[in-house]
Design an enzyme around this catalytic site. Structure first.
Site, PDB file in Angstrom:
ATOM      1  N   GLU A 177      -7.250  -1.857   2.868  1.00 37.41           N
ATOM      2  CA  GLU A 177      -6.669  -1.286   1.648  1.00 37.41           C
ATOM      3  C   GLU A 177      -6.345  -2.383   0.633  1.00 37.41           C
ATOM      4  O   GLU A 177      -5.276  -3.000   0.685  1.00 37.41           O
ATOM      5  CB  GLU A 177      -5.386  -0.504   1.979  1.00 37.41           C
ATOM      6  CG  GLU A 177      -4.738   0.106   0.732  1.00 37.41           C
ATOM      7  CD  GLU A 177      -3.481   0.935   1.025  1.00 37.41           C
ATOM      8  OE1 GLU A 177      -3.009   0.943   2.168  1.00 37.41           O
ATOM      9  OE2 GLU A 177      -2.992   1.575   0.088  1.00 37.41           O
ATOM     10  N   LYS A 219      -9.961   1.851   1.932  1.00 33.89           N
ATOM     11  CA  LYS A 219      -8.934   2.649   1.235  1.00 33.89           C
ATOM     12  C   LYS A 219      -8.627   1.981  -0.097  1.00 33.89           C
ATOM     13  O   LYS A 219      -7.731   1.136  -0.186  1.00 33.89           O
ATOM     14  CB  LYS A 219      -7.675   2.750   2.109  1.00 33.89           C
ATOM     15  CG  LYS A 219      -6.510   3.444   1.430  1.00 33.89           C
ATOM     16  CD  LYS A 219      -5.433   3.863   2.403  1.00 33.89           C
ATOM     17  CE  LYS A 219      -4.251   4.464   1.659  1.00 33.89           C
ATOM     18  NZ  LYS A 219      -3.380   5.254   2.504  1.00 33.89           N
TER      19      LYS A 219
HETATM   20  P1  13P Z   1       0.053   6.791  -1.784  1.00 32.84           P
HETATM   21  O1  13P Z   1      -1.079   7.781  -1.665  1.00 32.84           O
HETATM   22  O2  13P Z   1       1.380   7.402  -1.983  1.00 32.84           O
HETATM   23  O3  13P Z   1      -0.285   5.665  -2.724  1.00 32.84           O
HETATM   24  O4  13P Z   1       0.197   6.124  -0.333  1.00 32.84           O
HETATM   25  C1  13P Z   1      -0.936   5.748   0.338  1.00 32.84           C
HETATM   26  C2  13P Z   1      -0.662   4.570   1.147  1.00 32.84           C
HETATM   27  O5  13P Z   1      -0.801   4.590   2.347  1.00 32.84           O
HETATM   28  C3  13P Z   1      -0.241   3.342   0.459  1.00 32.84           C
HETATM   29  O6  13P Z   1      -0.364   2.268   1.328  1.00 32.84           O
END
Ligand code: 13P
Length: 337
Positions: A177, A219
């Site tokens: 991510e 992500k």
């Molecule tokens: P949000 O969709 O609220 O941004 O959270 C996703 C997430 O896991 C952030 O690390």
């Protein structure tokens, strides 16, 4: 459900338009969410809230994976059933956040680098024994006139790649991510450039560290205008620029891209995902891994009260279904009513 290889696990999570429920808020973050509804953030309240979510009927068929925080993977429901078993009974896989949060970057202290490589291999072994099949590590890239620095992008993408390798060596699928934050007054073009640079660096590092891309889930953020920018891009612009950015930087063997919602409203996050899947010009599954955009309506309906549980579950079920439809390019605004 017998899923043996990394590829099988990754493909299962995003099969048929399913996505991920991100419920891995740290205790301080969960505290902020609970403050907004006037509920105290105790271990039991956090358990009750997550139990309510994981028992919602709309988890089934719409959610392929749930990301947990360390506390939650060890908790039992009120009747003694492990929360991990509730998730499994809904046909979803358990994921776990394994990073240890953010620390200031030495060369540029207003920026951060994500911590957590120390002891990661041991933590992974324990999480596997607790039933985890996939993991998450979040890197944060901020935009202003002067940042991000190249050092910030390089340090964070290198750490993501080292993390992914350790996780795969433990037979779990790593979600990588690299979140370019929406905060700021920047244009969508600037978000595009920073997201491109981050993704390019990420896939270079993943290759360099010997990570199996077919057993990895990305992500990312969507390419959007800064949240405080005066000119906000349309749904179609966000969709087109995000798909273009991914097509230019993400290898075709990656099985799934599951977006974070990053502060978008629940319906915006669904509309953007749907518009991208209507474009459809890409090789990976494009789906969701939303925290706030899946949970917010449910949290607001719950208010910490037993008598609201079924309404709150309906709210989560609705958002999960809307996002599954969006992941198939089959959503329209009329379905929201
Ligand atoms: P949000 O969709 O609220 O941004 O959270 C996703 C997430 O896991 C952030 O690390």
């Amino acid at each position: 459900m017998s899923l043996n290889t990394l590829e099988e696990i990754a493909e299962y999570i995003v099969s048929d338009g399913k996505g991920i429920l991100a419920a891995d808020e740290s205790n301080p973050t969960c505290g902020k969410r609970f403050d907004s509804i006037g509920v105290e953030s105790t271990e039991t309240n956090r358990r009750d809230y997550r139990e309510m979510l994981f028992r919602a009927t709309g988890m089934k068929d719409n959610i392929g994976g749930v990301i947990l925080f360390d506390e939650t993977i060890r908790q039992n429901a009120e009747d003694g059933t492990p929360l991990v078993d509730l998730i499994k009974n809904q046909g979803a896989l358990t994921g776990i956040k394994v990073d240890k949060g953010l620390a200031p970057l030495e060369s540029s202290p207003e920026e951060t680098v994500t911590q957590g490589l120390d002891g990661l291999d041991e933590r992974c072994k324990e999480y596997v024994s607790l039933g985890a099949k996939f993991t998450k590590w979040r890197a944060v890239i901020k935009i202003s006139d002067t940042i991000p620095s190249d050092e910030c992008i390089e340090a964070n993408m290198r750490a993501l790649a080292k993390y992914a390798k350790i996780v795969q060596d433990n037979n779990m699928v790593p979600m990588v991510e690299p979140e370019v934050l929406m905060d700021g007054v920047h244009s969508i073009e600037r978000c595009y450039a920073v997201t491109s640079q981050s993704l390019k660096s990420l896939f270079d590092c993943l290759k360099d560290e010997g990570v199996n891309i077919a057993g990895t889930i990305l992500k990312p953020n969507m390419v959007t205008s800064g949240s405080m920018s005066e000119s906000q891009a349309s749904v179609q612009e966000v969709a087109e620029m995000t798909v273009k950015c991914l097509n230019e930087n993400v290898p075709s063997e990656l099985p799934g891209v599951t977006f974070l919602s990053g502060g978008q409203s629940d319906v915006d996050a669904t509309a953007h995902l749907d518009a991208m899947n209507k474009i459809g010009d890409f090789s990976w599954k494009l789906s969701f891994s939303y925290g706030r955009a899946l949970q917010q309506p449910s949290l607001k309906a719950w208010l910490g009260k037993e008598e609201n549980v079924s309404l709150a579950q309906d709210a989560l079920s609705h958002r999960a279904l809307m996002n599954k439809l969006a992941a198939n390019g089959a959503w329209n605004p009329g379905l929201e009513n």
